[in-house]
Structure formats: structure tokens, C-alpha cells
Design an enzyme around this catalytic site. Structure first.
Site, PDB file in Angstrom:
ATOM      1  N   ASP A 181     -88.414  66.598  39.633  1.00  0.00           N
ATOM      2  CA  ASP A 181     -87.579  67.812  39.572  1.00  0.00           C
ATOM      3  C   ASP A 181     -86.248  67.596  40.282  1.00  0.00           C
ATOM      4  O   ASP A 181     -85.185  67.985  39.771  1.00  0.00           O
ATOM      5  CB  ASP A 181     -88.312  68.992  40.229  1.00  0.00           C
ATOM      6  CG  ASP A 181     -89.205  69.749  39.258  1.00  0.00           C
ATOM      7  OD1 ASP A 181     -89.130  69.485  38.046  1.00  0.00           O
ATOM      8  OD2 ASP A 181     -89.974  70.610  39.726  1.00  0.00           O
ATOM      9  N   HIS A 232     -85.681  65.092  34.262  1.00  0.00           N
ATOM     10  CA  HIS A 232     -86.961  65.129  34.993  1.00  0.00           C
ATOM     11  C   HIS A 232     -87.875  64.019  34.482  1.00  0.00           C
ATOM     12  O   HIS A 232     -88.461  63.271  35.277  1.00  0.00           O
ATOM     13  CB  HIS A 232     -87.622  66.501  34.801  1.00  0.00           C
ATOM     14  CG  HIS A 232     -89.049  66.594  35.261  1.00  0.00           C
ATOM     15  ND1 HIS A 232     -89.412  67.219  36.433  1.00  0.00           N
ATOM     16  CD2 HIS A 232     -90.203  66.152  34.699  1.00  0.00           C
ATOM     17  CE1 HIS A 232     -90.730  67.145  36.577  1.00  0.00           C
ATOM     18  NE2 HIS A 232     -91.234  66.497  35.525  1.00  0.00           N
ATOM     19  N   GLU A 233     -87.992  63.922  33.155  1.00  0.00           N
ATOM     20  CA  GLU A 233     -88.882  62.895  32.589  1.00  0.00           C
ATOM     21  C   GLU A 233     -88.346  61.494  32.865  1.00  0.00           C
ATOM     22  O   GLU A 233     -89.122  60.565  33.139  1.00  0.00           O
ATOM     23  CB  GLU A 233     -89.091  63.135  31.090  1.00  0.00           C
ATOM     24  CG  GLU A 233     -89.722  64.474  30.733  1.00  0.00           C
ATOM     25  CD  GLU A 233     -91.040  64.753  31.458  1.00  0.00           C
ATOM     26  OE1 GLU A 233     -91.702  63.812  31.915  1.00  0.00           O
ATOM     27  OE2 GLU A 233     -91.393  65.944  31.580  1.00  0.00           O
TER      28      GLU A 233
END
Length: 641
Positions: A553, A489-490
Site C-alpha cells: 500500500d 500496489h501490485e
């Protein structure tokens, strides 16, 4: 502890989140001093309990702190815990600050005092700070910021918003009572708050909503310093700047330029008395938590109404969070070294590198990017900085924090003002200097993670690197559905609608071909559409506000799934189950509606349910058919990264 494979397949067809978390939702209770409970909050509570136990032992003298900065923190913690002294002092520690504002005669008088007040962090009609120049992130630039509004977002002031007037009434009642505790009579208190609300209204038209602020590209509005200096007819903005900046800035970056375009309409002699009342009101609200217990508790009324939290924190918890928040990096390093350690740090760092490698393969195999843009994307990934667990060293500013004890005449508030002055002087001294890419903006005991677009780094504090996100007790698939998806996600934030605007050095710089950029924007629109208008907690999701987090996401879950499939013990049921489990959350209706208005993340339940629908393997794993509620037609599945 492989409880992941036991999820009921028929229930998943109806609702993945409910299938995984339904029983927990029925029995979970929100503590009275919380607005929510669940995955993230459970970890926060466990860390709170652990660290309070350790620090209470140090404060009692049973255990000695093992370094000088920790010793200064413990001295400050002893002050915050001493409610006998705080209650005896009442509002006295704040009264000198209030008298300073009361004694202001005009804007010229404010001008002379403003440098001191900037260092102390007192409420002013604008603020200055120093951060990386978004187009040359190797150097720190000067920013000028608009003040925040009393309500959490400018949309609350809209005529049709029913919550706005109710919240302002709660705020006004709280502040009027607080002013009386400061020693003002009832009429003066009421008049002061009424004037503060009038000044607040003058700010509202010229600041951004949460949706507008979510577009990072529109934060970069450089203005020639001479033009900025002319934005006010009544304050010498150049002289104010020179009083805190050692040098001659050529530009000032304005995240909210409209406010400074209309500065004279807000800050002028006619509005001076309104502004004084606003400054006092903001000051009392902000500093109430540093005073006696009755003032502290009263000062949380408005925020608790916003979130639906039934009770204020206990004295013990409030003292801990006040002290730990002030010495956050000191506390974080203690937590990281004692409860995470170098071995775990190295293990998770390796996992991050592994996820980056998976992401790189996916980028190289991407079919909708041109070769030129794909090459640039891989270059950005190759330059991605990784920070895991805790920093290698303490930020130097914390070595300057020296607590003045009660015996030395110190109070909680006097120490806070002193620490603020030290930190702000340190910040302003960095103007024009090289940025520090190794600096952590989140302490190691924080249950969260982040991507910094200006630095092109991803950061995973120690606190989030535990079950249910990550544990050696869980299967590899469960770990990929937890921390693997968080890591990816990051990484995906580097390529969301905001991150994609910044290059490998974190500079705001277009590295896309025109065709690729247009195609990406269409894909982003499809992600906006997928979430926009979804009903939740009696309101609706804003797809534009949440698009960057939803893209991250989607990319994170997809990439983590590919990594899970590369393991010999792959179990996609465990993967999707743990993904749903980490998002379990039970919250008050007020808090959920507040988040819908201002949070760039979609509601936790929708994060858990919507993203798996975009992955083909979700359907085969749980045999989901077109007539099942969790089914999404293939042409509607959003696939970006």
C-alpha cells in the site's frame, strides 16, 4: 464527474476516511445476505446483477450461448437453479459418499480407496497438489498439505480466546442437525460430531496460524520423497502418491512440515474412528451447498455466525454463484469480452506500463539500496509479466467439462464430483512439466488484483477496472488515486517482505546484499510498528500479519502520487480523496474481527487513513498541522519504496 475536489479540508484534518465517506457511512445499509457493503462489494453486486440477467436469459432459452463451453455452463446453471428437483432429492445425492466412509474398516482399507477420493476432492487427513517449484519455478513440483482446522485460525483454539468455544458450539449444533437430515439418528449424529471435533483438536498443534503462514519463505520445506514416504507408519504414502503422479518425485514440498513430523500422532489406528467421523463431518459441511434448499441454508449457519451475515443467499443468487464458481474462467471470459473489450484492455495495459516506468525511475533514484541490489531490482521489474482484463484463451481443462443434465441422471453434486475429478487429474498430469506463466488464477469477473511471486506477474481482472477505481469520467488524479495506486500496489508486492525474497523468474533466491537486506528488514519493522496494536472493531491490528500488504500500500500510493504529479491536470486533493473512497466499507463487527484474525490486509479504514500520513504532500495538500489528528511527525513517517 469530478466530485473529488469538494472534500472538506477541515474534516480531512480530523479523519480522511470519515471526511470522504462519512455521509455514505451514515446511510449505507448492509444487505441481509452480506457481511459488508462498500466500494469493492458494490462492484461485485453490480456484476452479479448484470451476469445473472444475461445467464437467466440463456437458461430460459431466450438467448443462445455463443460457444460450447458457455453452453455447458448454462446447462449446469439450469441444474443449480432447479430447486424443485434438488428439494425432491434431498440428501440422496450425498449418501453414497457417506456410505463409503461408513464402510471403511481400517487404514489399509482407506489406503486402497484413497486415489479415487483424492481425485474427487473428498476430505482426507492430508492432500497432494501440484504447483511451481519455489526454487525452480519453470517446473511444477509436488506439494503435500495439512488439512484445515474447523475454526478459522489456530489462535481461536487458545485458552483465552472467548470466541472459539462459542463458534464450535454453533458448528456442532449445525452439523448435528445436518447429519439428521442425512438420515442419521440424533444420538449417532451427536456422537459423530463430537468425534470430529476431537480429531480436529489433534490437527491444531501442528498447523500454522495466519501470521505464521503469511511468511512465504517458510512455505518452502522440501523433503526427500523417501523421507516423506516414511512419515506414516500406517499409510503407504509412496503408493498413494504414485497412484496420482506419473513418475518418481525426488522431493515433496511441505508448507507445514510440523504436521508431517507428527503425522503418526494424528493418523493411527487408535484415532481411526475419530478420523472417519471427521471425514464425514467435513464432507457434509462441504457438500451441503449442492443439495436441497433447507440443507444448503442450514449449512451456512456457521459461516454466517463467523461473519455476522443475517441471512443465507437467496436460491437464485446461490444457484448463480455455485455455477459461476465452477465455470469461473468461462464466465470471466464472457464478462471480459462483452463488458470490457480489447480497447479498454489495451488502454489499461498502457497505464500499467506507465506505472512500471515510474517505479523503475524511483528504483534507479533510490538512495538506500546499493548499486548491485538496485540493478537486480530493476532487472526484476523488467521481467515483470502483465495480465490485464482477461486471458487470451480459455484454460483447456474447461473444454473437458460436460454437464450431465437431470434427464441424463445428473445432479448438481454428481456433476461437481465429475468436474473435480477432471480438474484434479489435469493438475496432477502437470507434475514435472513446464509451468504456464500465462495462466490466470483469478477470473476476469473478480473484483480484485494480485501479484504472483512464483511467476513474477501482476494481474488486473476486468471487473476492478471501473469506477471508482478507473473511469474516463474521472480526472487523471482521481484515477491515479484509484486504479493507479492498485497497479503500483501490485508492483510493490514484488518488493515487499515476501516478494523481495523471489528473483526475476519467481525463484526463491536471495538477490540482496547483506547490508541492503538488513536495512530493508529494519524498514519493514517500522511498517509493522506503524500498524501493530492499532485499535479497530474492539480488537487490535496485527502488524506482522499485515506487513506485506501495508508495504505494498505504501509503495503503491507513493508511486501513484508521483505519476499523478507528472500530469498537467494534477489535483492531489482528488488523488487522496479517491484513495479514501475506494476503501469505503461498512461491515458487521463479527466480520471485521474475523478479518483482523486471518486477513493479511489491514482494515479498510486504516488503509485509507494511515498510508497518506507517510506522504509529505498529504500535509501540504490539506494544510495539516502538528495539532491535527491526521498529523504524523516526519521522523515517524515510513518510507520504503
Amino acid at each position: 464527474m469530478d466530485l473529488m475536489a469538494t472534500v472538506n479540508q477541515a474534516a480531512v484534518k480530523q479523519d480522511l476516511y470519515d471526511a470522504v465517506n462519512g455521509e455514505w457511512m451514515q446511510t449505507a445499509e448492509i444487505p441481509d445476505d452480506h457481511a459488508s457493503t462498500g466500494g469493492f462489494m458494490d462492484l461485485v453486486d453490480a456484476i452479479e446483477k448484470t451476469l445473472m440477467h444475461d445467464f437467466d436469459a440463456m437458461a430460459a432459452g431466450d438467448v443462445q450461448p455463443n460457444d460450447p463451453q458457455l453452453a455447458e455452463f448454462i446447462k449446469f446453471y439450469q441444474l443449480t437453479k432447479d430447486f424443485k428437483q434438488r428439494d425432491a432429492a434431498g440428501a440422496k445425492p450425498l449418501q453414497p459418499c457417506l456410505k463409503q466412509i461408513d464402510s471403511l474398516s481400517d487404514l489399509a482399507d482407506l489406503q486402497t480407496r484413497m486415489p479415487d477420493w483424492i481425485y474427487d476432492g473428498l476430505p482426507l487427513p492430508f492432500s497432494l497438489d501440484v504447483d511451481a517449484d519455489m526454487k525452480n519455478t519453470k517446473v511444477n513440483a509436488l506439494f503435500a498439505q495439512a488439512p484445515g482446522t474447523i475454526l478459522p485460525d489456530k489462535t481461536y483454539y487458545d485458552e483465552g480466546n472467548q470466541n472459539g468455544p462459542k463458534l464450535l458450539a454453533v458448528y456442532a449444533k449445525m452439523m448435528t442437525t445436518l447429519f439428521q437430515k442425512m438420515g442419521y439418528d440424533a444420538d449417532t449424529a451427536q456422537a459423530t460430531v463430537d468425534d470430529a471435533l476431537k480429531f480436529d483438536r489433534l490437527i491444531v498443534p501442528w498447523v500454522k496460524s495466519a501470521e505464521e503462514a503469511a511468511d512465504y519463505s517458510k512455505m518452502y520445506n522440501p523433503r526427500d520423497f523417501s523421507d516423506f514416504a516414511n512419515d506414516s507408519r500406517y499409510l503407504d504414502l509412496a503408493a498413494i502418491t504414485y497412484s496420482v503422479i506419473n513418475g518418481n518425485p525426488k522431493i515433496v514440498i511441505l508448507p507445514e512440515p510440523a504436521y508431517f513430523d507428527h503425522f503418526n500422532e494424528v493418523v493411527n489406528p487408535e484415532n481411526f474412528d475419530l478420523m472417519k467421523s471427521w471425514m464425514k463431518t467435513k464432507l457434509v459441511q462441504r457438500m451441503s451447498g449442492y443439495l436441497s434448499d433447507d440443507i444448503r441454508t442450514l449449512g451456512t449457519t456457521y459461516s454466517r455466525t463467523l461473519s455476522g451475515q443475517k441471512e443465507a443467499r437467496s436460491q437464485a443468487k446461490s444457484a448463480y454463484y455455485l455455477a459461476a464458481g465452477t465455470f469461473d474462467q468461462v464466465v470471466g471470459l464472457y464478462y471480459g469480452h462483452k463488458y470490457f473489450g480489447e480497447a479498454a484492455k489495451a488502454d489499461v495495459h498502457h497505464m500499467v506500463e506507465k506505472m512500471i516506468a515510474v517505479y523503475k525511475r524511483r528504483l534507479q533514484a533510490n538512495t538506500w539500496l546499493s548499486a548491485a541490489t538496485r540493478e537486480k531490482a530493476v532487472t526484476k521489474l523488467n521481467n515483470l509479466g502483465i495480465q490485464v482484463g482477461y486471458p487470451d484463451k480459455l484454460e483447456p481443462v474447461f473444454t473437458k467439462f460436460k454437464t450431465h443434465t437431470a434427464e441424463e441422471g445428473g445432479s448438481v453434486l454428481s456433476n461437481i464430483l465429475n468436474f473435480s475429478r477432471i480438474a484434479r487429474k489435469e493438475m496432477f498430469s502437470k507434475w514435472g512439466q513446464a509451468t504456464d506463466r500465462t495462466r490466470w488464477e483469478m477470473s476476469a469477473d473478480t473484483v480484485n488484483a494480485y501479484y504472483h511471486p512464483f511467476m513474477n506477474i501482476i494481474v488486473f481482472p476486468a471487473a476492478i477496472l471501473q469506477a471508482p477505481f478507473y473511469s474516463l469520467e474521472q480526472s487523471s488524479s482521481a484515477n491515479y488515486g484509484g486504479i493507479g495506486a492498485v497497479i503500483a500496489h501490485e508492483i510493490s508486492h514484488a518488493f515487499d517482505n515476501n516478494g523481495a525474497l523471489f528473483d526475476e523468474f519467481g525463484n526463491l533466491h536471495n538477490w540482496w546484499t547483506a547490508e541492503d537486506s538488513a536495512h530493508f528488514k529494519e524498514l519493514a519493522k517500522s511498517m509493522i510498528s506503524e500498524f501493530d496494536g492499532l485499535e479497530f472493531a474492539g480488537a487490535k491490528v496485527n502488524g506482522t500479519l499485515t506487513v506485506s500488504e501495508n508495504i505494498a500500500d505504501a509503495g503503491g500510493l507513493s508511486c501513484a502520487e508521483e505519476a499523478a504529479k507528472g500530469e498537467d491536470d494534477v489535483d492531489l486533493s482528488a488523488f487522496f480523496t479517491n484513495w479514501a473512497m475506494v476503501w469505503r466499507m461498512k461491515a458487521t463487527k463479527q466480520y471485521m474481527q474475523l478479518l483482523l484474525s486471518i486477513d493479511v490486509h489491514a482494515p479498510a479504514k486504516l488503509r485509507a487513513n494511515v498510508q497518506p500520513k507517510n506522504l509529505d504532500d498529504f500535509y501540504t495538500t490539506f494544510d495539516i498541522q502538528p495539532d491535527d489528528p491526521m498529523y504524523l511527525a516526519p521522523e515517524k513517517r515510513v518510507k520504503i519504496w
